[in-house]
Design an enzyme around this catalytic site. Sequence first.
Site, short mmCIF file in Angstrom:
data_model
loop_
_atom_site.label_atom_id
_atom_site.label_comp_id
_atom_site.label_asym_id
_atom_site.label_seq_id
_atom_site.Cartn_x
_atom_site.Cartn_y
_atom_site.Cartn_z
N GLY A 177 -3.50 21.21 38.23
CA GLY A 177 -3.74 22.16 37.14
C GLY A 177 -4.05 23.56 37.63
O GLY A 177 -3.41 24.08 38.55
N ASP A 230 -6.61 24.63 39.29
CA ASP A 230 -7.10 24.61 40.67
C ASP A 230 -5.94 24.64 41.67
O ASP A 230 -5.93 25.43 42.62
CB ASP A 230 -7.95 23.36 40.89
CG ASP A 230 -8.81 23.41 42.14
OD1 ASP A 230 -9.08 24.51 42.65
OD2 ASP A 230 -9.22 22.33 42.59
N TYR A 259 -9.69 16.81 32.79
CA TYR A 259 -11.03 16.25 32.60
C TYR A 259 -11.26 15.76 31.17
O TYR A 259 -12.33 15.28 30.83
CB TYR A 259 -12.10 17.26 33.01
CG TYR A 259 -12.26 17.37 34.52
CD1 TYR A 259 -11.35 16.81 35.42
CD2 TYR A 259 -13.32 18.06 35.06
CE1 TYR A 259 -11.50 16.91 36.79
CE2 TYR A 259 -13.49 18.17 36.45
CZ TYR A 259 -12.57 17.59 37.30
OH TYR A 259 -12.73 17.69 38.66
#
Length: 169
Positions: A32, A34, A126
């Site tokens: 994603g 990151d 998440y």
Amino acid sequence: MTDITFVRGDITEQAVDAIVNAANSSLLGGGGVDGAVHRKGGPEILAACRDLRASRYGRGLPAGRAVATTAGRLPARWVIHTVGPRWSAAEDRSALLASCYRESLRAADELGARTVAFPAVSAGAYGWPLDDAARIAVETVRGTRTEVEEVRFVLFDERAYEAFTARGR
């Protein structure tokens, strides 16, 4: 007073003082946002994160905290890494998600950053429900004292953009 704006786009392309990376606790890259930050920012970001792991964050960065590094090859000056909590139906982790925004703004103030771009922290892998993530993000930024002049929420898709702009009215 902090101006809040909403943009549909790629956070790694934002010419701001600091972008916020929705990092994982290892600080060593991932998927994603990151993964995109590490790929596009280049090896300077990874080297800075490895230094943080070797010094202050040997066990990784805890959820709700934030730490800044160079932005490497990104158009921003700095990357502020924050670790969002995983969503849980059994446990209210809203305070941890709000802390990501507050701590990122604190880090921005320490750097002297005046423009900061945020992704939708915790709303991707998440699993945080998008409408609730948007509510927590916008309310927290509005309620946090900061010297940051512009907070730009950079949303990758139309669904996220709609959820955040609905909270921004």
